[in-house]
Design a protein around this motif. Structure first.
Motif, PDB file in Angstrom:
ATOM      1  N   SER A  31       3.381  -4.291   3.420  1.00 45.17           N
ATOM      2  CA  SER A  31       4.504  -5.193   4.094  1.00 45.17           C
ATOM      3  C   SER A  31       5.541  -5.677   3.089  1.00 45.17           C
ATOM      4  CB  SER A  31       4.018  -6.281   4.842  1.00 45.17           C
ATOM      5  OG  SER A  31       3.393  -7.257   3.994  1.00 45.17           O
ATOM      6  N   ASP A  32       5.299  -5.548   1.595  1.00 43.66           N
ATOM      7  CA  ASP A  32       6.374  -5.571   0.707  1.00 43.66           C
ATOM      8  C   ASP A  32       5.865  -5.056  -0.674  1.00 43.66           C
ATOM      9  OD1 ASP A  32       4.713  -7.601  -1.051  1.00 43.66           O
ATOM     10  OD2 ASP A  32       4.860  -8.978   0.729  1.00 43.66           O
ATOM     11  N   GLY A  33       6.833  -5.198  -1.428  1.00 43.07           N
ATOM     12  CA  GLY A  33       6.547  -4.398  -2.836  1.00 43.07           C
ATOM     13  C   GLY A  33       5.550  -4.782  -3.527  1.00 43.07           C
ATOM     14  N   ALA A  34       5.180  -6.382  -3.698  1.00 39.40           N
ATOM     15  CA  ALA A  34       3.977  -6.712  -4.256  1.00 39.40           C
ATOM     16  C   ALA A  34       2.654  -6.231  -3.563  1.00 39.40           C
ATOM     17  CB  ALA A  34       4.181  -8.533  -4.324  1.00 39.40           C
ATOM     18  N   GLU A  35       2.598  -6.369  -2.407  1.00 45.33           N
ATOM     19  CA  GLU A  35       1.609  -6.116  -1.959  1.00 45.33           C
ATOM     20  C   GLU A  35       1.155  -4.418  -1.885  1.00 45.33           C
ATOM     21  OE1 GLU A  35      -0.868  -5.655   2.667  1.00 45.33           O
ATOM     22  OE2 GLU A  35       1.220  -6.720   2.424  1.00 45.33           O
ATOM     23  N   ALA A  36       2.320  -3.670  -2.121  1.00 46.65           N
ATOM     24  CA  ALA A  36       2.418  -2.165  -2.162  1.00 46.65           C
ATOM     25  C   ALA A  36       1.663  -1.788  -3.564  1.00 46.65           C
ATOM     26  CB  ALA A  36       3.848  -1.647  -2.358  1.00 46.65           C
ATOM     27  N   LEU A  37       1.878  -2.477  -4.747  1.00 44.04           N
ATOM     28  CA  LEU A  37       1.472  -2.326  -6.141  1.00 44.04           C
ATOM     29  C   LEU A  37      -0.180  -2.672  -5.813  1.00 44.04           C
ATOM     30  CD1 LEU A  37       3.762  -4.213  -8.368  1.00 44.04           C
ATOM     31  CD2 LEU A  37       3.992  -1.983  -7.819  1.00 44.04           C
ATOM     32  N   GLU A  38      -0.784  -3.356  -5.104  1.00 43.55           N
ATOM     33  CA  GLU A  38      -2.090  -3.622  -4.872  1.00 43.55           C
ATOM     34  C   GLU A  38      -2.687  -2.419  -4.202  1.00 43.55           C
ATOM     35  OE1 GLU A  38      -2.838  -7.369  -3.013  1.00 43.55           O
ATOM     36  OE2 GLU A  38      -1.836  -8.520  -4.734  1.00 43.55           O
ATOM     37  N   VAL A  39      -2.075  -2.252  -3.200  1.00 43.72           N
ATOM     38  CA  VAL A  39      -2.595  -0.902  -2.284  1.00 43.72           C
ATOM     39  C   VAL A  39      -2.460   0.204  -2.897  1.00 43.72           C
ATOM     40  CG1 VAL A  39      -2.381   0.342   0.122  1.00 43.72           C
ATOM     41  CG2 VAL A  39      -2.032  -2.149   0.047  1.00 43.72           C
TER      42      VAL A  39
END
Length: 224
Positions: A31-39
């Motif tokens: 749902s955002d860039g920070a979470e994208a890095l994790e996923v």
């Protein structure tokens, strides 16, 4: 692939379109860039569909970090936006994105874009991509950066092909200009991608400008 957008309903709609093609599969959402890095770090997808405007970390910064990660060298990013702003497109390319799509793209165009991106093709016509790069890049030195080219260990022919890519020529046009077979041009481009650590043709255009092989046309420069 991984979908990144702060609107859950849009993510689900995109997932439904993508999963309708048997050759494509959504392996994660964020749902955002920070979470994208994790996923993305956990799934190492072939393609990421990345929104621009999001809380916590925007898509352009997330794109930069993903494309700079050596462990994700096979992952390509398509930036998705409601706005066809040249500045967004330029920053996306500079940060390593392989393409740019508007959110009102037709489902068939979205599927085609994902497949083309996975195949290391650019989502921009060569001439359009070149005009975009020359509009925003600072003018390079008057002569080619020999040191930069030597670091890439390019042959004379590869340097010629890179310069023509930077000028916006298609594979067919490069073949005609250099009196080569199109298959040979594609072979040179494969070597260029590997030697310059470029993900796709879009990055090769930027490399050509950075190396001074191509200069912006008079009057081209940052938009006011």
């Amino acid at each position: 692939m991984v979908l990144v957008d702060d609107h859950g309903l849009l993510r689900e709609s995109l997932a439904a379109v993508i999963d309708s093609d048997p050759r494509l599969r959504v392996v994660g959402q964020a749902s955002d860039g920070a979470e994208a890095l994790e996923v993305v770090g956990a799934t190492a997808p072939d393609v990421v569909l990345m929104d621009v405007r999001m809380p916590t970390m925007d898509g352009l910064e997330a794109t930069r970090r993903i494309c700079a990660d050596p462990g994700l060298e096979r992952t390509r990013v398509i930036v998705l936006s409601m706005f066809a702003l040249d500045e967004y497109v330029h920053r996306a390319l500079r940060n390593g994105a392989s393409g740019f799509l508007l959110k009102d793209a037709r489902p068939a165009d979205l599927i085609d874009a994902i497949k083309r991106t996975h195949a290391a093709e650019s989502l921009f016509a060569p001439s359009i991509l070149t005009r975009l790069v020359e509009r925003y890049l600072d003018a390079p030195p008057g002569r080619p950066d020999v040191g930069r080219l030597e670091r890439h260990r390019l042959t004379e022919r590869e340097t010629e092909v890179l310069a023509l890519i930077g000028k916006g020529l298609s594979n067919d046009e490069i073949a005609a200009h250099l009196h080569l077979a199109v298959k040979t041009v594609k072979h040179h481009i494969s070597h260029l991608l590997a030697k310059t650590a470029s993900r796709d043709r879009a990055q090769l255009v930027i490399t050509a400008y950075d190396a001074g092989l191509v200069r912006p046309r008079p009057g081209a420069g940052p938009a006011a």
